[in-house]
Design a protein around this motif. Structure first.
Motif, PDB file in Angstrom:
ATOM      1  N   GLN A   1       0.830  -1.199   0.000  1.00  0.00           N
ATOM      2  CA  GLN A   1       0.000   0.000   0.000  1.00  0.00           C
ATOM      3  C   GLN A   1       0.870   1.257   0.000  1.00  0.00           C
ATOM      4  O   GLN A   1       0.649   2.172  -0.795  1.00  0.00           O
ATOM      5  N   GLN A   2       1.862   1.300   0.860  1.00  0.00           N
ATOM      6  CA  GLN A   2       2.762   2.456   0.909  1.00  0.00           C
ATOM      7  C   GLN A   2       3.606   2.564  -0.350  1.00  0.00           C
ATOM      8  O   GLN A   2       3.846   3.668  -0.849  1.00  0.00           O
ATOM      9  N   LEU A   3       4.055   1.438  -0.872  1.00  0.00           N
ATOM     10  CA  LEU A   3       4.857   1.447  -2.088  1.00  0.00           C
ATOM     11  C   LEU A   3       4.069   2.012  -3.263  1.00  0.00           C
ATOM     12  O   LEU A   3       4.591   2.837  -4.024  1.00  0.00           O
ATOM     13  N   SER A   4       2.827   1.607  -3.419  1.00  0.00           N
ATOM     14  CA  SER A   4       2.016   2.131  -4.514  1.00  0.00           C
ATOM     15  C   SER A   4       1.738   3.624  -4.336  1.00  0.00           C
ATOM     16  O   SER A   4       1.711   4.374  -5.311  1.00  0.00           O
ATOM     17  N   LEU A   5       1.585   4.076  -3.094  1.00  0.00           N
ATOM     18  CA  LEU A   5       1.402   5.506  -2.850  1.00  0.00           C
ATOM     19  C   LEU A   5       2.664   6.280  -3.200  1.00  0.00           C
ATOM     20  O   LEU A   5       2.601   7.331  -3.856  1.00  0.00           O
ATOM     21  N   TYR A   6       3.831   5.770  -2.809  1.00  0.00           N
ATOM     22  CA  TYR A   6       5.093   6.446  -3.117  1.00  0.00           C
ATOM     23  C   TYR A   6       5.380   6.458  -4.619  1.00  0.00           C
ATOM     24  O   TYR A   6       5.899   7.436  -5.146  1.00  0.00           O
ATOM     25  N   ILE A   7       5.026   5.393  -5.299  1.00  0.00           N
ATOM     26  CA  ILE A   7       5.207   5.356  -6.757  1.00  0.00           C
ATOM     27  C   ILE A   7       4.314   6.391  -7.426  1.00  0.00           C
ATOM     28  O   ILE A   7       4.747   7.099  -8.340  1.00  0.00           O
ATOM     29  N   SER A   8       3.086   6.524  -6.963  1.00  0.00           N
ATOM     30  CA  SER A   8       2.190   7.508  -7.569  1.00  0.00           C
ATOM     31  C   SER A   8       2.653   8.933  -7.286  1.00  0.00           C
ATOM     32  O   SER A   8       2.587   9.792  -8.170  1.00  0.00           O
TER      33      SER A   8
ATOM     34  N   VAL B   1      -2.491   4.678 -12.318  1.00  0.00           N
ATOM     35  CA  VAL B   1      -2.600   3.253 -12.004  1.00  0.00           C
ATOM     36  C   VAL B   1      -2.094   2.964 -10.588  1.00  0.00           C
ATOM     37  O   VAL B   1      -2.725   2.211  -9.835  1.00  0.00           O
ATOM     38  N   ALA B   2      -0.998   3.576 -10.207  1.00  0.00           N
ATOM     39  CA  ALA B   2      -0.461   3.340  -8.861  1.00  0.00           C
ATOM     40  C   ALA B   2      -1.392   3.903  -7.794  1.00  0.00           C
ATOM     41  O   ALA B   2      -1.592   3.283  -6.747  1.00  0.00           O
ATOM     42  N   TYR B   3      -1.989   5.069  -8.053  1.00  0.00           N
ATOM     43  CA  TYR B   3      -2.908   5.652  -7.071  1.00  0.00           C
ATOM     44  C   TYR B   3      -4.192   4.832  -6.975  1.00  0.00           C
ATOM     45  O   TYR B   3      -4.725   4.628  -5.885  1.00  0.00           O
ATOM     46  N   LEU B   4      -4.660   4.340  -8.098  1.00  0.00           N
ATOM     47  CA  LEU B   4      -5.835   3.475  -8.095  1.00  0.00           C
ATOM     48  C   LEU B   4      -5.542   2.172  -7.349  1.00  0.00           C
ATOM     49  O   LEU B   4      -6.370   1.701  -6.558  1.00  0.00           O
ATOM     50  N   ALA B   5      -4.360   1.607  -7.569  1.00  0.00           N
ATOM     51  CA  ALA B   5      -3.970   0.393  -6.847  1.00  0.00           C
ATOM     52  C   ALA B   5      -3.886   0.657  -5.341  1.00  0.00           C
ATOM     53  O   ALA B   5      -4.286  -0.188  -4.530  1.00  0.00           O
ATOM     54  N   HIS B   6      -3.394   1.823  -4.979  1.00  0.00           N
ATOM     55  CA  HIS B   6      -3.322   2.183  -3.562  1.00  0.00           C
ATOM     56  C   HIS B   6      -4.709   2.180  -2.936  1.00  0.00           C
ATOM     57  O   HIS B   6      -4.908   1.600  -1.862  1.00  0.00           O
ATOM     58  N   TRP B   7      -5.682   2.797  -3.601  1.00  0.00           N
ATOM     59  CA  TRP B   7      -7.023   2.859  -3.022  1.00  0.00           C
ATOM     60  C   TRP B   7      -7.748   1.520  -3.064  1.00  0.00           C
ATOM     61  O   TRP B   7      -8.555   1.224  -2.182  1.00  0.00           O
ATOM     62  N   ILE B   8      -7.452   0.705  -4.036  1.00  0.00           N
ATOM     63  CA  ILE B   8      -8.038  -0.649  -4.040  1.00  0.00           C
ATOM     64  C   ILE B   8      -7.513  -1.453  -2.867  1.00  0.00           C
ATOM     65  O   ILE B   8      -8.273  -2.151  -2.191  1.00  0.00           O
ATOM     66  N   ILE B   9      -6.231  -1.330  -2.597  1.00  0.00           N
ATOM     67  CA  ILE B   9      -5.642  -2.046  -1.462  1.00  0.00           C
ATOM     68  C   ILE B   9      -6.205  -1.527  -0.152  1.00  0.00           C
ATOM     69  O   ILE B   9      -6.489  -2.292   0.771  1.00  0.00           O
ATOM     70  N   VAL B  10      -6.397  -0.204  -0.049  1.00  0.00           N
ATOM     71  CA  VAL B  10      -6.981   0.383   1.169  1.00  0.00           C
ATOM     72  C   VAL B  10      -8.395  -0.151   1.385  1.00  0.00           C
ATOM     73  O   VAL B  10      -8.758  -0.529   2.507  1.00  0.00           O
ATOM     74  N   LEU B  11      -9.193  -0.203   0.322  1.00  0.00           N
ATOM     75  CA  LEU B  11     -10.551  -0.688   0.468  1.00  0.00           C
ATOM     76  C   LEU B  11     -10.624  -2.181   0.763  1.00  0.00           C
ATOM     77  O   LEU B  11     -11.508  -2.625   1.503  1.00  0.00           O
ATOM     78  N   LEU B  12      -9.711  -2.954   0.210  1.00  0.00           N
ATOM     79  CA  LEU B  12      -9.697  -4.392   0.483  1.00  0.00           C
ATOM     80  C   LEU B  12      -9.189  -4.695   1.879  1.00  0.00           C
ATOM     81  O   LEU B  12      -9.571  -5.710   2.469  1.00  0.00           O
ATOM     82  N   ASP B  13      -8.332  -3.841   2.393  1.00  0.00           N
ATOM     83  CA  ASP B  13      -7.744  -4.065   3.721  1.00  0.00           C
ATOM     84  C   ASP B  13      -8.719  -3.703   4.838  1.00  0.00           C
ATOM     85  O   ASP B  13      -8.595  -4.210   5.945  1.00  0.00           O
TER      86      ASP B  13
END
Length: 64
Positions: free
Chosen positions: A5-12, A51-63
């Protein structure tokens, strides 16, 4: 899962910073391309940031 989650946020965030820099000076961000223009910068770094920001929010919602 927190690491991804943090990695995808930092990439975005990094891609967004590169997008801003590339809009100012496209050659600095697309030095390997034959033709560097702002449209390519927006297409490459904008899509990575989105894509990275969307992945971050998908992970947040799944978690949750």
């Amino acid at each position: 899962m927190n690491f991804v989650q943090q990695l995808s946020l930092y990439i975005s965030i990094t891609a967004f910073i590169f997008l801003i820099l590339g809009l100012y000076r496209p050659w600095a961000m697309l030095w390997w391309e034959d033709v560097q223009n702002r449209r390519k910068v927006i297409r490459l770094y904008g899509s990575i940031a989105s894509v990275a920001y969307l992945a971050h929010w998908i992970i947040v919602l799944l978690d949750a």
